[in-house]
Scaffold this active site. Structure first.
Site, mmCIF file in Angstrom:
data_model
loop_
_atom_site.group_PDB
_atom_site.id
_atom_site.type_symbol
_atom_site.label_atom_id
_atom_site.label_comp_id
_atom_site.label_asym_id
_atom_site.label_seq_id
_atom_site.Cartn_x
_atom_site.Cartn_y
_atom_site.Cartn_z
ATOM 1 N N THR A 60 5.406 12.761 4.731
ATOM 2 C CA THR A 60 5.853 11.714 5.645
ATOM 3 C C THR A 60 5.575 12.114 7.088
ATOM 4 O OG1 THR A 60 7.682 10.196 6.139
ATOM 5 C CG2 THR A 60 8.260 12.517 5.821
ATOM 6 N N LYS A 64 0.933 12.847 7.716
ATOM 7 C CA LYS A 64 0.108 12.126 6.744
ATOM 8 C C LYS A 64 -1.388 12.283 7.008
ATOM 9 C CE LYS A 64 3.528 8.683 5.380
ATOM 10 N NZ LYS A 64 3.781 7.266 5.051
ATOM 11 N N ASN A 85 -0.028 10.482 1.504
ATOM 12 C CA ASN A 85 1.422 10.590 1.390
ATOM 13 C C ASN A 85 1.854 11.239 0.075
ATOM 14 O OD1 ASN A 85 0.988 8.309 -0.390
ATOM 15 N ND2 ASN A 85 3.166 7.841 -0.159
ATOM 16 N N GLY A 123 1.748 -0.248 15.852
ATOM 17 C CA GLY A 123 1.636 1.193 15.632
ATOM 18 C C GLY A 123 0.331 1.538 14.945
ATOM 19 N N ALA A 127 0.957 5.713 8.507
ATOM 20 C CA ALA A 127 1.465 4.593 7.713
ATOM 21 C C ALA A 127 0.663 3.329 7.991
ATOM 22 C CB ALA A 127 2.940 4.363 8.011
ATOM 23 N N TYR A 204 13.459 1.657 6.559
ATOM 24 C CA TYR A 204 14.466 1.257 5.564
ATOM 25 C C TYR A 204 15.867 1.700 5.958
ATOM 26 C CZ TYR A 204 14.130 6.146 4.104
ATOM 27 O OH TYR A 204 14.143 7.521 4.106
#
Length: 244
Positions: A60, A64, A85, A123, A127, A204
């Site tokens: 994470t 990555k 990941n 971004g 990710a 999350y």
């Protein structure tokens, strides 16, 4: 003992350890353990590789992309995405995979409508690269938004009413709004959101970020990163089990 885990920086909050502990218990999986390896520098991953019984680990923020130089091979998806990941240890080889793309696509598709033809990607870290891979796969046009302008990216200051009203899918791939900074949100003109918009936040924790709340206030459809996290974790387990 088969050893698995998660590497990252400042990840004591991580969902993964508890998730896999519950999984091992509920599915009666014995002889396996999942731990968090909090690394201040990517070089410390060398010590992780020395752990006895290590079969694989998740990766994470912020490693990555940095992990790639420590690996022997990449899956086709990870190679195209340029971010990893999930790492599989197989026959002494360290193989990088990307299951973020699977998790994102699986959780996004049920929400897509005919007007979701253009997306803003907020971004441009590891990710975001997986999200861009999925958008390309689904044929959704996208515009990357980051703090620094380049040939393929605009800045938050460039966003205006016309851009927001023509991009009905907005995906937050930045860490802005993550616990404990729960009052922060990406700096976009939320006043131009409508019920036609779908806001997807990879975060999350908290469950309702300020980004998502701003979308709800305008009647937008919203989704946080929890289902994506579960789907990518299950895909990681599937990859590791190929050699168990």
């Amino acid at each position: 003992m088969k050893q698995f885990g998660l590497i990252g920086r400042n990840i004591s909050y991580s969902f993964s350890k508890g998730y896999f502990a519950d999984k091992f218990k509920n599915e009666n999986i014995v002889g396996s353990a999942y731990d968090v390896f909090d690394l201040q520098q990517i070089q410390e991953v060398e010590k992780v590789f020395e752990i006895e019984g290590l079969k694989g680990f998740n990766v994470t923020i912020p490693y990555k992309q940095k992990i790639i130089s420590y690996l022997d091979n990449l899956s086709p998806e990870a190679k195209e995405i340029g971010a990893v990941n999930t790492v599989l240890i197989q026959d002494g080889k360290k193989i990088g995979h990307n299951t973020d793309c699977f998790g994102f696509e699986t959780s996004l598709q049920p929400l897509l409508k005919s007007n979701h033809t253009k997306a803003l990607v907020l971004g441009y870290g590891g990710a975001a690269k997986a999200i861009i891979y999925v958008l390309n796969k689904l044929g959704i046009e996208f515009q990357i938004v980051s703090r620094e302008k380049s040939y393929n990216r605009i800045t938050y200051d460039d966003l205006n009413e016309a851009i927001i009203k023509t991009h009905h899918l907005i995906i937050n791939c930045s860490p802005i709004g993550t616990f404990p900074n729960i009052t922060s949100a990406p700096n976009i003109p939320y006043e131009f959101l409508t019920s036609d918009h779908l806001l997807y936040d990879l975060i999350y924790n908290p469950e309702v970020t300020q980004f998502i709340q701003n979308g709800l206030d305008k009647g937008a459809t919203i989704k946080n990163g929890f289902e994506m996290l579960i789907q990518q974790a299950e895909k990681s387990w599937e990859i590791w089990n190929k050699v168990l």
